[in-house]
Design a protein around this motif. Structure first.
Motif, PDB file in Angstrom:
ATOM      1  N   ILE A 259       0.836  -1.204   0.000  1.00  0.00           N
ATOM      2  CA  ILE A 259       0.000   0.000   0.000  1.00  0.00           C
ATOM      3  C   ILE A 259       0.871   1.254   0.000  1.00  0.00           C
ATOM      4  N   LEU A 260       1.818   1.305   0.929  1.00  0.00           N
ATOM      5  CA  LEU A 260       2.598   2.537   1.109  1.00  0.00           C
ATOM      6  C   LEU A 260       3.313   3.005  -0.171  1.00  0.00           C
ATOM      7  N   PRO A 261       4.086   2.137  -0.836  1.00  0.00           N
ATOM      8  CA  PRO A 261       4.815   2.639  -2.020  1.00  0.00           C
ATOM      9  C   PRO A 261       3.890   3.225  -3.077  1.00  0.00           C
ATOM     10  N   ASN A 262       2.725   2.618  -3.236  1.00  0.00           N
ATOM     11  CA  ASN A 262       1.798   3.136  -4.238  1.00  0.00           C
ATOM     12  C   ASN A 262       1.090   4.400  -3.780  1.00  0.00           C
ATOM     13  N   ALA A 263       0.860   4.483  -2.466  1.00  0.00           N
ATOM     14  CA  ALA A 263       0.148   5.648  -1.952  1.00  0.00           C
ATOM     15  C   ALA A 263       1.037   6.880  -1.943  1.00  0.00           C
TER      16      ALA A 263
END
Lengths: 343, 286
Positions: A259-263
């Motif tokens: 989630i984090l890298p894409n967000a």
């Protein structure tokens, strides 16, 4: 500064309508040539506004010059007029002005000192304050948005979101006053204003840095948080997240690896644009805390009607913005393979 | 009457909250004398008194009533910010809608020019304009309006582009409607809902920018009160009267917040008609 993000539901709007400035500048029309064209237009506009000065432009731009006798000043005005090509057509004057500007020659300020030197000695304090604030706001926004995203307490999350919204309507000089009341006037922990250079006394320098850096950082933090939070929530419902959960990844692993890298991606653009237009915040915060940077110099020069210095700072900050926006766009392309495929 | 109340209750909560906060300020702006207990420029008591029953916010450095000064300041602050927002809105939407609707080369050139304007940091451009054209109130209004104009143009251009493809626009074109007719009779009315949301965010930014200018000493000049110059004065006496600037600061945040609430309320109200983007899509920070 203003940050625009495309409305999520705009399928009718073509590529060119995407209000991401970085993407518009470069992504659409492509290359470095575009960057140069914008820089050219920015400098032309600055020049034309300067040319709109009432009265004799040189007379106004040279200022009172307290150290000069009237004769010396008249002589300087005459030689400057010739040097700036004021007898030549406007286009030629622009060429001269830009050529001088590129070699760092912005003429003399209203006291007869080289603008280059005056601006030069303000760069280090401004960069220190600006970089410190970006570090604080980026790291802070990342930690707080993850906290809000992963917590089970709805109240905590609502509290964070509420605070971030309120910070958007608290201007820096009002936020700074609150911090000064608490940490300088009441608690006496930190100085209320001033500056000590790092080379003179590193410890004191940092003590003076805390309040201005935090004042500058908090509104940025709130803005970054809003983008990160929206990114985290949007991404968490994406099919690939469900897929990685289905493969048996832990919630933690899903959050940090997928989630984090894409967000983070959309937020990188915002961080870059804020960094590029930091001067808007610096103008206020440096005035509040008497921090001797470019922002304070700009305000003082505006009050003194020191046209050459103001023009130099306007040109410098606009260039900084355009170049940073360009770099952000390049970084974005490197980080997000999808944009590479599109273009 | 009950129908009226029912109609009010159907409105989105943020819209009502925003209007409830803004209304007293509009009253202050038009009739400051009604609400202010004292004269804003008259010395009423000892300097730098803390809040008391006679002076709810205390007194300033020469003994003028701070509450009254806050109330009279609304006149300048709200007038300047609304006028500047109007300048940005009228010029920005005119350019944006036209450019988006016409499209083609006109659009490309216009948007490149807008990009150039967007490259100047907001406050820096406003300060530059004020340096060159002077510190009068109308210069301030135009300067703030002009620095906010490009983002408005960008936003409304998107609207023009979207509406260009709508059936009723095509129908009007087929039946021989001129460009001007289509723009004024079809494009403008149909984008108004979205643009109103943008306008309320503009008003919010305008409040913050105009307060910043007067904080920097480039807005309303003393003794004329403005929230910005009161906050500036507050820094000078922060050790003697820590609460001096709180009233002015709260006023700025309340007004800026009220506009954002109104914008969010309008967005929800119009959401059923058509999606009009999210709050953050049009918000402008400083």
């Amino acid at each position: 500064m203003t940050v625009d993000v495309a409305p999520a539901d705009s399928p009718h709007i073509d590529e060119g309508a995407s209000p991401r400035r970085g993407a518009r500048l470069v992504g659409v029309l492509g290359q470095l040539g575009q960057l140069v064209a914008v820089l050219f237009a920015v400098s032309l506009l600055t020049f034309l506004l300067l040319d709109a000065l009432p009265g004799s432009a040189v007379d106004a731009r040279i200022g009172p010059l307290p150290n000069f006798s009237p004769e010396e000043r008249a002589e300087l005005v005459a030689s400057m007029s010739k040097q700036l090509g004021l007898d030549k057509p406007l286009a030629w004057q622009y060429v001269i002005w830009v050529k001088n500007a590129f070699t760092g020659d912005f003429g003399l300020n209203y006291q007869g000192i080289e603008v280059r030197d005056v601006v030069g000695e303000r760069l280090a304090p401004t960069l220190q304050l600006g970089i410190a604030s970006i570090i604080i706001s980026t790291v802070g926004a990342l930690l707080i948005s993850l906290l809000g995203f992963r917590t089970r307490w709805r109240a905590l999350r609502a509290g964070i979101q509420g605070t971030a919204t309120v910070l958007l309507v608290v201007p820096a000089f009002w936020l700074g006053l609150i911090l000064v009341i608490i940490f300088a006037a009441e608690l006496g922990w930190l100085p209320s204003a001033g500056y000590v250079s790092f080379s003179d006394d590193p410890g004191e320098n940092l003590r003076f840095l805390v309040l201005p850096a935090v004042t500058l950082a908090l509104p940025q933090l709130a803005l970054f948080y809003r983008y990160l939070d929206a990114g985290l929530r949007d991404t968490s419902t994406a099919p690939f997240v469900t897929a990685s959960r289905a493969r048996g990844l832990s919630e933690r692993g899903v959050a940090y690896r997928h989630i984090l890298p894409n967000a983070i991606l959309p937020t990188i653009t915002v961080i870059g644009l804020v960094a590029g237009s930091l001067i808007s915040g610096l103008v206020i915060v440096e005035s509040v805390f008497s921090w001797p940077g470019l922002g304070l110099l700009l305000v003082d020069s505006v009050k003194a009607k020191d046209y050459n210095t103001v023009a130099a700072i306007v040109l410098l900050t606009a260039f900084a913005y355009v170049v940073v926006a360009f770099m952000v766009d390049v970084a974005y392309r490197l980080l997000d393979p999808r944009t590479r495929r599109q273009s | 009457m009950s129908a009226f109340i029912a109609a009010i209750r159907r409105q989105p909560a943020p819209l009502l909250a925003g209007l409830a906060i803004l209304t007293p300020f509009l009253v202050m702006c038009v009739f400051p004398g009604l609400l202010a207990p004292y004269e804003p420029l008259k010395i009423e008591a000892l300097p730098l008194l803390g809040p008391s029953r006679e002076h709810l916010l205390g007194t300033d450095e020469i003994g003028r009533d701070l509450l009254s000064r806050c109330i009279y300041a609304a006149r300048t602050d709200i007038f300047v910010s609304l006028a500047a927002a109007a300048v940005a809105f009228v010029i920005g939407t005119a350019i944006g809608l036209f450019s988006g609707y016409i499209g083609g080369r006109v659009d490309t050139v216009t948007m490149r020019l807008i990009d150039v304007l967007l490259s100047f940091p907001t406050i820096v451009l406003a300060l530059f304009l004020i340096t060159i054209f002077g510190r009068e109130q109308w210069v301030q209004i135009l300067a703030i309006g002009l620095v906010m104009m490009p983002s408005t143009a960008r936003f409304s251009r998107g609207e023009g582009l979207v509406l260009r493809g709508r059936g009723y626009v095509e129908a009007s074109r087929i039946s021989g409607g001129s460009r001007w007719h289509i723009l004024v009779k079809h494009v403008l009315p149909n984008s108004l809902a979205t643009l109103l949301v943008a306008a309320s965010v503009l008003a919010s930014s305008a409040v913050l920018i105009s307060a910043s200018l007067s904080y920097l000493g480039l807005g309303a000049q003393p003794p004329e009160p403005s929230w910005g110059n009161m906050l500036r004065a507050a820094y000078g006496v922060v050790y003697d009267a820590p609460l001096y600037g709180v009233g002015a600061g709260v006023c700025i945040s309340l007004v800026a917040g009220a506009y954002i609430l109104i914008g969010e309320g309008l967005r929800r109200k119009f959401r059923n008609d058509r999606n009009v983007g999210t709050l953050s899509s049009s918000i402008g920070g400083l």
